[in-house]
Design an enzyme around this catalytic site. Structure first.
Site, PDB file in Angstrom:
ATOM      1  N   CYS A  93      11.356  13.820  -8.808  1.00 21.89           N
ATOM      2  CA  CYS A  93      11.673  14.621  -9.961  1.00 21.89           C
ATOM      3  C   CYS A  93      11.883  13.770 -10.995  1.00 21.89           C
ATOM      4  O   CYS A  93      12.688  12.899 -10.998  1.00 21.89           O
ATOM      5  CB  CYS A  93      12.933  15.627  -9.680  1.00 21.89           C
ATOM      6  SG  CYS A  93      13.308  16.578 -11.007  1.00 21.89           S
ATOM      7  N   HIS A 138       5.911  -0.359  -2.467  1.00 24.02           N
ATOM      8  CA  HIS A 138       5.233   0.216  -3.879  1.00 24.02           C
ATOM      9  C   HIS A 138       5.215   1.777  -3.620  1.00 24.02           C
ATOM     10  O   HIS A 138       4.659   2.463  -4.168  1.00 24.02           O
ATOM     11  CB  HIS A 138       3.956  -0.121  -4.086  1.00 24.02           C
ATOM     12  CG  HIS A 138       4.016  -1.620  -4.514  1.00 24.02           C
ATOM     13  ND1 HIS A 138       2.792  -2.361  -4.963  1.00 24.02           N
ATOM     14  CD2 HIS A 138       4.934  -2.489  -4.979  1.00 24.02           C
ATOM     15  CE1 HIS A 138       2.819  -3.588  -5.193  1.00 24.02           C
ATOM     16  NE2 HIS A 138       4.260  -3.624  -5.412  1.00 24.02           N
ATOM     17  N   THR A 145      -4.745  -9.023   0.153  1.00 28.33           N
ATOM     18  CA  THR A 145      -4.030  -8.840  -1.175  1.00 28.33           C
ATOM     19  C   THR A 145      -4.311  -9.998  -2.080  1.00 28.33           C
ATOM     20  O   THR A 145      -4.639 -11.079  -1.753  1.00 28.33           O
ATOM     21  CB  THR A 145      -2.212  -8.797  -1.185  1.00 28.33           C
ATOM     22  OG1 THR A 145      -1.863  -8.889  -2.527  1.00 28.33           O
ATOM     23  CG2 THR A 145      -1.807 -10.047  -0.266  1.00 28.33           C
ATOM     24  N   ALA A 203     -10.563  -8.297   7.146  1.00 29.34           N
ATOM     25  CA  ALA A 203      -9.343  -8.129   7.990  1.00 29.34           C
ATOM     26  C   ALA A 203      -9.459  -7.322   9.360  1.00 29.34           C
ATOM     27  O   ALA A 203      -9.030  -7.614  10.165  1.00 29.34           O
ATOM     28  CB  ALA A 203      -8.276  -7.522   7.141  1.00 29.34           C
ATOM     29  N   ASN A 207       0.705  -0.965  -0.120  1.00 26.28           N
ATOM     30  CA  ASN A 207       0.053   0.000  -0.051  1.00 26.28           C
ATOM     31  C   ASN A 207       0.791   1.364  -0.077  1.00 26.28           C
ATOM     32  O   ASN A 207       1.916   1.285   0.492  1.00 26.28           O
ATOM     33  CB  ASN A 207      -1.154   0.011   1.215  1.00 26.28           C
ATOM     34  CG  ASN A 207      -2.234  -1.115   1.138  1.00 26.28           C
ATOM     35  OD1 ASN A 207      -2.093  -1.564   0.049  1.00 26.28           O
ATOM     36  ND2 ASN A 207      -2.611  -1.378   2.012  1.00 26.28           N
ATOM     37  N   VAL A 208       0.186   2.354  -0.680  1.00 24.57           N
ATOM     38  CA  VAL A 208       0.940   3.617  -0.681  1.00 24.57           C
ATOM     39  C   VAL A 208       0.257   4.515   0.287  1.00 24.57           C
ATOM     40  O   VAL A 208       0.753   5.756   0.135  1.00 24.57           O
ATOM     41  CB  VAL A 208       0.972   3.901  -2.099  1.00 24.57           C
ATOM     42  CG1 VAL A 208       1.875   2.918  -2.928  1.00 24.57           C
ATOM     43  CG2 VAL A 208      -0.348   4.204  -2.923  1.00 24.57           C
TER      44      VAL A 208
HETATM   45  P1  NAD Z   1      -5.958  -5.792  -5.243  1.00 23.04           P
HETATM   46  O1  NAD Z   1      -6.808  -4.617  -5.480  1.00 23.04           O
HETATM   47  O2  NAD Z   1      -5.435  -6.387  -6.353  1.00 23.04           O
HETATM   48  O3  NAD Z   1      -6.732  -6.874  -4.173  1.00 23.04           O
HETATM   49  C1  NAD Z   1      -7.304  -6.582  -2.781  1.00 23.04           C
HETATM   50  C2  NAD Z   1      -7.669  -7.823  -2.075  1.00 23.04           C
HETATM   51  O4  NAD Z   1      -8.165  -7.494  -1.018  1.00 23.04           O
HETATM   52  C3  NAD Z   1      -8.574  -8.706  -3.052  1.00 23.04           C
HETATM   53  O5  NAD Z   1      -8.078 -10.058  -3.011  1.00 23.04           O
HETATM   54  C4  NAD Z   1      -9.846  -8.896  -2.015  1.00 23.04           C
HETATM   55  O6  NAD Z   1     -10.596  -9.809  -1.905  1.00 23.04           O
HETATM   56  C5  NAD Z   1      -9.239  -8.110  -0.729  1.00 23.04           C
HETATM   57  N1  NAD Z   1     -10.305  -7.404   0.197  1.00 23.04           N
HETATM   58  C6  NAD Z   1     -10.986  -6.664  -0.069  1.00 23.04           C
HETATM   59  N2  NAD Z   1     -11.469  -6.076   0.938  1.00 23.04           N
HETATM   60  C7  NAD Z   1     -11.058  -6.636   1.967  1.00 23.04           C
HETATM   61  C8  NAD Z   1     -11.098  -6.745   3.555  1.00 23.04           C
HETATM   62  N3  NAD Z   1     -12.172  -5.848   4.203  1.00 23.04           N
HETATM   63  N4  NAD Z   1     -10.318  -7.670   4.444  1.00 23.04           N
HETATM   64  C9  NAD Z   1      -9.584  -8.661   3.676  1.00 23.04           C
HETATM   65  N5  NAD Z   1      -9.364  -8.465   2.363  1.00 23.04           N
HETATM   66  C10 NAD Z   1      -9.984  -7.748   1.448  1.00 23.04           C
HETATM   67  O7  NAD Z   1      -4.569  -5.368  -4.149  1.00 23.04           O
HETATM   68  P2  NAD Z   1      -3.245  -5.741  -4.101  1.00 23.04           P
HETATM   69  O8  NAD Z   1      -3.071  -6.986  -3.997  1.00 23.04           O
HETATM   70  O9  NAD Z   1      -2.851  -4.922  -2.816  1.00 23.04           O
HETATM   71  O10 NAD Z   1      -2.401  -5.131  -5.390  1.00 23.04           O
HETATM   72  C11 NAD Z   1      -2.958  -4.040  -6.021  1.00 23.04           C
HETATM   73  C12 NAD Z   1      -1.707  -2.800  -6.115  1.00 23.04           C
HETATM   74  O11 NAD Z   1      -2.663  -1.778  -5.960  1.00 23.04           O
HETATM   75  C13 NAD Z   1      -0.656  -2.789  -5.211  1.00 23.04           C
HETATM   76  O12 NAD Z   1       0.283  -2.607  -6.007  1.00 23.04           O
HETATM   77  C14 NAD Z   1      -1.080  -1.359  -4.305  1.00 23.04           C
HETATM   78  O13 NAD Z   1       0.333  -0.843  -4.449  1.00 23.04           O
HETATM   79  C15 NAD Z   1      -1.912  -0.869  -5.092  1.00 23.04           C
HETATM   80  N6  NAD Z   1      -3.055  -0.083  -4.302  1.00 23.04           N
HETATM   81  C16 NAD Z   1      -2.731   0.460  -3.144  1.00 23.04           C
HETATM   82  C17 NAD Z   1      -3.874   0.907  -2.290  1.00 23.04           C
HETATM   83  C18 NAD Z   1      -3.562   1.497  -0.972  1.00 23.04           C
HETATM   84  O14 NAD Z   1      -2.619   2.130  -0.962  1.00 23.04           O
HETATM   85  N7  NAD Z   1      -4.598   1.557   0.047  1.00 23.04           N
HETATM   86  C19 NAD Z   1      -5.124   1.003  -2.947  1.00 23.04           C
HETATM   87  C20 NAD Z   1      -5.179   0.455  -4.159  1.00 23.04           C
HETATM   88  C21 NAD Z   1      -4.511  -0.173  -4.931  1.00 23.04           C
END
Ligand code: NAD
Length: 264
Positions: free
Chosen positions: A130, A122, A192, A235, A105-106
């Site tokens: 820059c 990430h 994830t 979660a 997460n970012v």
């Molecule tokens: P993803 O979007 O691919 O998958 C999200 C996962 O979370 C899914 O498997 C889903 O079933 C699960 N999920 C959803 N709600 C949930 C909950 N309440 N409890 C438990 N599980 C839950 O996300 P990813 O695998 O992190 O990969 C996507 C990319 O997107 C990453 O590189 C990330 O950097 C980026 N991203 C980051 C953010 C953030 O920083 N919050 C948000 C969106 C995307």
């Protein structure tokens, strides 16, 4: 043996006996804070697929569009609060001899919940880089004053200091994450989809090296059949209970032996 789907005593006790715990989180851990994930119903923004905006090619072609999307996301994150899952992870940290939190997460919500040193594989949405000098800078204005923002020193375009699709991970962070996966006794994989590589391979590295690997997700993922257990649910519901039960055991083996995890 079939992978488990319950929070069994066995699972809790094995976690409680672990000296080295590594946790890998994805965007699902922030979903209950109101931060959208990239997959599922949140996959679009103003008719653009979000996965297509998170690329260097999109930025090169339309830097203002990409920054408008990041400005929108930053505003959402600024309004969000860490949820029970972030806080449970922060509570587990001091109970283990060797604890490493790896996040894809970012959004910075783990730090806001009290986690001290998350490995942000990430990048971070509150930093910019820059495009000419490659120096990074905190960019905390929200909303942004200038779109797209420019480097104060040289005037070149700034880009978000995040890893976009198709870009390599920062090598130092990835090496530390790999070591934490290789050396831990237990790994929790939270929210994830296990589809973005190479982060998605870390649970398999842990499993291959003898760790117990437990996933917490609202649905099964491509790694579910390869690990020890999938706890199906949110979660924010599961992790606080799991942390309570593990901490009630007086985790951990910390005092008993040196750790297999080496944290720099
Ligand atoms: P993803 O979007 O691919 O998958 C999200 C996962 O979370 C899914 O498997 C889903 O079933 C699960 N999920 C959803 N709600 C949930 C909950 N309440 N409890 C438990 N599980 C839950 O996300 P990813 O695998 O992190 O990969 C996507 C990319 O997107 C990453 O590189 C990330 O950097 C980026 N991203 C980051 C953010 C953030 O920083 N919050 C948000 C969106 C995307």
């Amino acid at each position: 043996m079939e992978p488990a789907t319950d929070m069994t005593d066995w699972l809790v006790e094995r976690l409680g006996r672990s000296r080295g715990l590594t946790i890998l989180t994805g965007s699902g851990v922030s979903h209950e804070s109101g931060v959208p994930t990239f997959r599922g119903k949140d996959a679009f923004w103003e008719k653009h697929r979000v996965e297509e905006l998170a690329t260097w090619q999109a930025f090169e072609a339309h830097p203002e569009l990409v920054w408008r999307w990041y400005d929108y996301r930053r505003r959402g994150v600024a309004e969000a609060q860490p949820n029970g899952a972030h806080f449970a992870i922060a509570r587990l940290e001091p109970a283990f001899d060797a604890f490493v939190l790896i996040t894809q997460n970012v959004d910075g919500l783990h730090r806001r919940a009290g986690s001290t040193d998350p490995l942000e594989l990430h990048g971070n949405i509150w930093r910019a880089r820059c495009t000419r000098e490659h120096t990074t800078t905190d960019l905390l204005d929200c909303p942004l004053r200038e779109l797209p923002p420019r480097c104060e020193k040289c005037g070149a375009l700034l880009r978000p200091d995040v890893v976009w699709f198709g870009e390599p991970l920062p090598p130092d962070e990835y090496e530390r994450a790999y070591e934490a996966a290789r050396n831990c006794d237990a790994m929790l994989v939270v929210g994830t989809s296990a589809m973005v590589r190479p982060a998605a391979s870390l649970p398999l590295v842990a499993k291959h090296n003898g760790a117990m690997v437990v996933e917490i997700n609202v649905s099964f993922t491509p790694i579910s059949a390869l690990i020890d257990a999938t706890l199906l649910g949110r979660a924010g519901d599961i992790l606080p209970e799991l942390a309570d039960r593990v901490l009630a055991l007086g985790a951990t083996g910390a005092a008993r032996a040196p750790s297999r995890v080496h944290v720099r």
